[in-house]
Design an enzyme around this catalytic site. Structure first.
Site, PDB file in Angstrom:
ATOM      1  N   CYS A  77       0.758  -1.178  -0.239  1.00  0.00           N
ATOM      2  CA  CYS A  77       0.113   0.090  -0.089  1.00  0.00           C
ATOM      3  C   CYS A  77       0.797   1.446  -0.055  1.00  0.00           C
ATOM      4  O   CYS A  77       1.645   1.425   0.787  1.00  0.00           O
ATOM      5  CB  CYS A  77      -0.950   0.112   1.054  1.00  0.00           C
ATOM      6  N   CYS A  80       0.588   3.857   3.389  1.00  0.00           N
ATOM      7  CA  CYS A  80       1.134   3.328   4.808  1.00  0.00           C
ATOM      8  C   CYS A  80       2.489   3.803   5.057  1.00  0.00           C
ATOM      9  O   CYS A  80       3.113   4.312   4.073  1.00  0.00           O
ATOM     10  CB  CYS A  80       1.029   1.722   4.666  1.00  0.00           C
ATOM     11  N   ASN A 189     -14.031   9.216  -0.654  1.00  0.00           N
ATOM     12  CA  ASN A 189     -14.580   7.791  -1.379  1.00  0.00           C
ATOM     13  C   ASN A 189     -14.130   6.541  -0.618  1.00  0.00           C
ATOM     14  O   ASN A 189     -13.050   6.546  -0.323  1.00  0.00           O
ATOM     15  CB  ASN A 189     -14.243   7.501  -2.639  1.00  0.00           C
ATOM     16  N   HIS A 200      -6.419   1.943   1.869  1.00  0.00           N
ATOM     17  CA  HIS A 200      -6.037   2.591   3.133  1.00  0.00           C
ATOM     18  C   HIS A 200      -7.063   3.869   3.434  1.00  0.00           C
ATOM     19  O   HIS A 200      -7.382   4.395   2.309  1.00  0.00           O
ATOM     20  CB  HIS A 200      -4.619   3.111   2.655  1.00  0.00           C
ATOM     21  N   HIS A 202      -8.711   7.012   3.656  1.00  0.00           N
ATOM     22  CA  HIS A 202      -7.847   8.382   2.977  1.00  0.00           C
ATOM     23  C   HIS A 202      -9.034   9.092   2.213  1.00  0.00           C
ATOM     24  O   HIS A 202     -10.040   8.567   1.904  1.00  0.00           O
ATOM     25  CB  HIS A 202      -6.788   8.185   2.087  1.00  0.00           C
ATOM     26  N   GLN A 204      -9.531  12.922  -0.335  1.00  0.00           N
ATOM     27  CA  GLN A 204      -9.028  13.791  -1.391  1.00  0.00           C
ATOM     28  C   GLN A 204      -9.290  15.342  -1.305  1.00  0.00           C
ATOM     29  O   GLN A 204     -10.482  15.718  -0.706  1.00  0.00           O
ATOM     30  CB  GLN A 204      -9.064  13.243  -2.909  1.00  0.00           C
TER      31      GLN A 204
END
Length: 376
Positions: A77, A80, A189, A200, A202, A204
């Protein structure tokens, strides 16, 4: 006020990265960011925005994003932290609280015109004045809510949600000041059904070189309402929802959570401030503290909304007032929605919705509100 220390650094390819720390010792002594040791070429993009004469909307053409990272395994990922025994990631530090960085595969970029080939973008597609086009100058950033790959926003403690809010406010201020930016949109999203390409936790931030269609419609409706009544449209909507109470999920001193009377999605809720504030930067300390509690609570309610099938996919978008014209016509608010209508079943945007733009809802808004109250 929550103590959050911001540390700015640069990635191997020149992109900016910001650590937002709320834990010791970084808050007191500061963070010394480790270098990004990867050998990365500078980000290249050739995005343009083209005008759709039939709708009056700008469409971003970003063909380079076809090659972006897609659902890598957890041990690869890129969001991370970089730890011993694994390849370096986008975040060089071995741990972090909240991190924001420029997207490696941006739809919009502030890169120099020579780098993105903007000199080769003619003002019209095929030389036809019906179709104006220009370089897609703006900015796209990634917000990592936690270093824990297996967590979620809804599982974060209130203190960490507050740190995310501080990061959103910081980035909104800086992105709004960039040349050509007209609107800053903060969003998350969640879920592969939505189209998430990295699992992960997150979100935007997009800094658009135009006012988005959704905001453009709202501004027009707000302007008409202001001319007709002299009042604030979203303020009147908020007052009406609070007075009715039928769709209110939670009401606090500075914010109210409710399901809109004409909700389109099977699960949908708005969070609206009682004060007419345009964006995150305008929120005072009390409003930010209360929002951290309400927002985390709403995400938890959505995660347990369905009795089986696990957390539903969702989109959480913060509609902030535009940077320039129309800024005084609206206030910031959250629209959170899921396309899951039942365990194992999704709301598909088929002929009426996608083809004609005429929405058909499968669930009564009052029932959505009732369920969100039940699972609180």
């Amino acid at each position: 006020m929550t103590a959050v220390r911001r540390t700015k650094t640069h990635m191997a390819d020149g992109r900016e990265l910001f650590y937002f720390d709320d834990t010791e010792p970084c808050v007191s002594t500061g963070r010394v960011p480790p270098p990004d040791t990867r050998d990365l070429p500078h980000v290249q993009h050739s995005s343009t925005v083209r005008y759709d004469v039939l709708t009056g909307e700008w469409v971003t053409i970003a063909a380079h994003r076809q090659d972006r990272t897609f659902l890598p395994p957890a041990d690869h990922c890129p969001l991370c932290p970089t730890r011993p025994g694994r390849e370096p990631t986008e975040i060089p530090a071995p741990d972090y609280d909240v991190v924001v960085f420029e997207n490696r595969f941006p739809s919009l970029s502030q890169a120099p015109l020579s780098q993105i080939g903007a000199r080769d973008v003619p003002p019209f597609v095929d030389g036809v004045p019906l179709w104006p086009q220009r370089p897609a100058l703006g900015r796209c950033e990634v917000v990592c809510f936690t270093s824990d790959h297996n967590s979620s926003f809804g599982a974060l403690p209130v203190s960490r949600v507050r740190t995310v809010i501080e990061a959103w406010a910081d980035r909104t201020a800086e992105l709004s000041a960039l040349p050509g930016v007209e609107q800053v949109f903060v969003f998350e999203n969640r879920g592969t059904e939505i189209g998430v390409t990295l699992e992960h936790p997150h979100g935007q931030i997009y800094a658009y070189p135009f006012v988005t269609p959704r905001m453009g419609q709202l501004l027009q409706r707000a302007a008409d309402h202001r001319e007709r009544t002299g009042r604030d449209l979203l303020g009147d909507v908020l007052d009406a929802e609070r007075k009715s109470g039928a769709r209110v999920v939670r009401e606090a001193e500075h914010w109210t959570v409710f399901v809109p009377a004409a909700a389109r999605w099977p699960v949908e809720a708005h969070i609206v401030p009682h004060r007419a504030v345009p964006d995150f930067t305008a929120l005072d300390d009390a409003e930010r503290a209360e929002l951290a509690d309400l927002y985390g609570d709403l995400l938890h309610r959505v995660e347990v909304y369905f009795p089986e099938g696990g957390p539903p996919p969702y989109i959480a978008g913060w509609h902030q007032a535009p940077v320039g014209a129309g800024r005084n016509l609206t206030r910031m608010f959250l629209q959170l929605f899921s396309l899951r209508r039942a365990p194992g079943k999704l709301k598909y945007l088929a002929g009426s919705e996608s083809g004609a733009g005429a929405w058909i809802s499968d669930v009564a808004p009052e029932r959505i509100a009732q369920r969100l109250r039940e699972v609180g």
